[in-house]
Design a protein around this motif. Structure first.
Motif, PDB file in Angstrom:
ATOM      1  N   THR A  19      -6.438  -8.564   4.353  1.00  0.00           N
ATOM      2  CA  THR A  19      -7.425  -9.494   3.802  1.00  0.00           C
ATOM      3  C   THR A  19      -6.067  -9.554   2.365  1.00  0.00           C
ATOM      4  OG1 THR A  19      -9.706  -9.082   3.711  1.00  0.00           O
ATOM      5  CG2 THR A  19      -9.032 -10.140   1.690  1.00  0.00           C
ATOM      6  N   ARG A  20      -5.717  -8.544   2.028  1.00  0.00           N
ATOM      7  CA  ARG A  20      -4.788  -8.622   0.925  1.00  0.00           C
ATOM      8  C   ARG A  20      -3.372  -8.818   1.319  1.00  0.00           C
ATOM      9  NH1 ARG A  20      -4.323  -6.266  -3.864  1.00  0.00           N
ATOM     10  NH2 ARG A  20      -5.790  -4.663  -3.456  1.00  0.00           N
ATOM     11  N   SER A  70      -5.491  -3.272   3.335  1.00  0.00           N
ATOM     12  CA  SER A  70      -5.992  -4.438   4.207  1.00  0.00           C
ATOM     13  C   SER A  70      -5.251  -5.631   4.467  1.00  0.00           C
ATOM     14  CB  SER A  70      -6.885  -4.140   3.440  1.00  0.00           C
ATOM     15  OG  SER A  70      -7.179  -5.353   2.605  1.00  0.00           O
ATOM     16  N   GLY A  89     -10.733   6.704  -1.924  1.00  0.00           N
ATOM     17  CA  GLY A  89      -9.689   6.747  -2.393  1.00  0.00           C
ATOM     18  C   GLY A  89      -8.998   7.859  -3.472  1.00  0.00           C
ATOM     19  N   GLY A 107       1.240  -1.213  -0.339  1.00  0.00           N
ATOM     20  CA  GLY A 107      -0.393   0.233   0.094  1.00  0.00           C
ATOM     21  C   GLY A 107       0.755   1.348  -0.152  1.00  0.00           C
ATOM     22  N   LEU A 124      -2.785   1.004   7.676  1.00  0.00           N
ATOM     23  CA  LEU A 124      -3.877   1.028   7.506  1.00  0.00           C
ATOM     24  C   LEU A 124      -5.670   2.501   8.133  1.00  0.00           C
ATOM     25  CD1 LEU A 124      -6.710   0.157   5.349  1.00  0.00           C
ATOM     26  CD2 LEU A 124      -7.005  -1.078   7.164  1.00  0.00           C
ATOM     27  N   ALA A 180      -6.947   2.598  -3.430  1.00  0.00           N
ATOM     28  CA  ALA A 180      -8.121   2.719  -2.515  1.00  0.00           C
ATOM     29  C   ALA A 180      -8.094   2.061  -1.215  1.00  0.00           C
ATOM     30  CB  ALA A 180      -9.081   1.712  -3.167  1.00  0.00           C
ATOM     31  N   LEU A 181      -7.543   2.195   0.164  1.00  0.00           N
ATOM     32  CA  LEU A 181      -7.314   1.580   0.911  1.00  0.00           C
ATOM     33  C   LEU A 181      -6.824   0.057   0.954  1.00  0.00           C
ATOM     34  CD1 LEU A 181      -9.640   3.883   3.736  1.00  0.00           C
ATOM     35  CD2 LEU A 181      -6.709   4.087   3.021  1.00  0.00           C
ATOM     36  N   ASP A 182      -8.195  -0.876  -0.031  1.00  0.00           N
ATOM     37  CA  ASP A 182      -7.884  -2.058   0.635  1.00  0.00           C
ATOM     38  C   ASP A 182      -6.745  -2.315  -0.100  1.00  0.00           C
ATOM     39  OD1 ASP A 182      -7.906  -1.387  -2.074  1.00  0.00           O
ATOM     40  OD2 ASP A 182      -8.768  -3.808  -2.735  1.00  0.00           O
ATOM     41  N   ASP A 217      -4.373 -12.910   1.691  1.00  0.00           N
ATOM     42  CA  ASP A 217      -4.199 -13.371   0.215  1.00  0.00           C
ATOM     43  C   ASP A 217      -3.060 -14.243  -0.659  1.00  0.00           C
ATOM     44  OD1 ASP A 217      -6.432 -13.209   0.114  1.00  0.00           O
ATOM     45  OD2 ASP A 217      -7.229 -11.401  -0.837  1.00  0.00           O
ATOM     46  N   ASN A 271      -6.192   5.627   6.201  1.00  0.00           N
ATOM     47  CA  ASN A 271      -8.237   6.372   7.097  1.00  0.00           C
ATOM     48  C   ASN A 271      -7.832   7.632   7.123  1.00  0.00           C
ATOM     49  OD1 ASN A 271     -10.859   5.875   6.733  1.00  0.00           O
ATOM     50  ND2 ASN A 271     -10.971   5.418   8.358  1.00  0.00           N
ATOM     51  N   THR A 280     -11.622   6.960   2.355  1.00  0.00           N
ATOM     52  CA  THR A 280     -12.503   5.337   1.748  1.00  0.00           C
ATOM     53  C   THR A 280     -13.207   5.864   0.403  1.00  0.00           C
ATOM     54  OG1 THR A 280     -14.517   6.876   3.123  1.00  0.00           O
ATOM     55  CG2 THR A 280     -13.340   4.962   4.241  1.00  0.00           C
TER      56      THR A 280
END
Length: 333
Positions: free
Chosen positions: A258-259, A256, A155, A81, A140, A251-253, A262, A144, A153
């Motif tokens: 999750t990234r 994240s 982006g 990020g 993160l 974007a913020l993801d 993954d 934000n 949020t």
């Protein structure tokens, strides 16, 4: 005298092993040539192919620390990020040249990686997981909170990237994007290959296997871990910059959890400590996600979880480890 002769013999053996590992096999050449096929056979999937190349580069960066140095992380998306935002903010400042933006993002992420490495190398196991996870969450939340800079949020819209070498323009079909991301992936793979097939790479394997024994042979394992963590962070930053430049949005993801999760799934699928496992895992994960999301957009991750369980139970060293074992059995037969 005998000890000296034995030490020299071990050094020669290690050199011969590294030399063998550095040789390119025909399968490797075919593999990289096969990655050019989307240009000709699947032109409509070039945007997906670009995402796969970016994910593979990110997974490769994690494999350097997880598969070779044994550093377990749940927050490596922080560097991904940071690289994405660094390239995006540089473009918004008026400089959208892709190569310098890529370099800037890699250096910035590598610098943050070097600073945080002083904490990382002093802890292990559960504490390491918590620190990497905590760093990711803090980054993160900071991004934000700084919505005036990052877009929060909503982006961040990235200005259109300039043509590469002032000639190759980024087109809507994805030809330039895929060629660009694939070239960066290949260069980083070559550097990673040289790195792991060196004496430094052997030291990293020794740290992974038994970190307590390394000081006994005169190895400064803290410094080795700092070096590889910094390199890994810089490489993850490059992957993030590629995402920002090829999609024109951040974007913020990108920061994240999750990234980060993954990319671990990709490595488990492909196999850690193999380099090619990162690429194979990224291909399997993103192609499966694309196809499963088309069938069932809400529950596609259920099938990814099922696939992950099958691989872990029956192929604990990943798909490449399973194929390598099969090839070994055939050779023995």
């Amino acid at each position: 005298m005998n000890q000296a002769m034995s030490a020299n013999a071990n050094v020669d053996t290690a050199r011969q092993w590294l030399k063998r590992q550095s040789r390119w096999s025909p399968f490797e050449i075919v593999f990289w040539l096969a990655l050019l096929l989307p240009f000709f056979l699947f032109p409509t999937y070039l945007p997906l192919a670009s995402q796969i190349a970016i994910a593979a580069l990110f997974a490769l960066s994690v494999d350097l620390i997880l598969g070779y140095a044994g550093i377990i992380t749940l927050g490596h998306a922080m560097f991904f990020g940071l690289g994405a935002y660094a390239a995006a903010l540089l473009a918004k400042a008026g400089w959208s040249e892709p190569l310098t933006g890529l370099l800037f993002a890699g250096v910035f992420a590598g610098l943050i990686g070097f600073i945080t490495s002083f904490m990382i190398v002093r802890v292990q196991h559960l504490a390491l997981l918590m620190i990497t996870l905590g760093l990711g969450v803090l980054t993160l939340e900071l991004a934000n909170a700084m919505s005036w800079l990052t877009g929060g949020t909503d982006g961040l819209r990235v200005p259109r990237t300039w043509p590469i070498f002032n000639y190759f323009r980024f087109d809507l079909w994805g030809y330039t994007s895929y060629g660009y991301t694939l070239a960066v992936l290949f260069i980083c793979f070559l550097l990673s290959r040289l790195l792991v097939n060196s004496s430094f790479g052997l030291a990293l394997r020794g740290i992974r296997e038994n970190v307590k024994r390394m000081p006994a042979i005169g190895s400064d394992h803290h410094r080795h871990l700092q070096k590889i963590y910094t390199i890994s962070a810089a490489m993850a930053g490059l992957a993030g910059a590629l995402l920002a430049q090829t999609t024109s949005t951040v974007a913020l993801d990108v920061l994240s959890f999750t990234r980060s999760a993954d990319v671990i799934v990709m490595l488990v699928l492909g196999g850690t400590g193999r380099l090619y496992g990162a690429i194979v895992g990224a291909i399997i994960f993103l192609v499966a996600r694309d196809q499963l999301a088309g069938i069932n957009p809400q529950y596609w991750y259920f099938w990814i979880g099922l696939l992950l369980m099958v691989v872990v139970l029956f192929m604990p060293k990943g798909i490449l480890g399973f194929l390598s074992r099969l090839a070994g059995r055939r050779d023995n037969d």
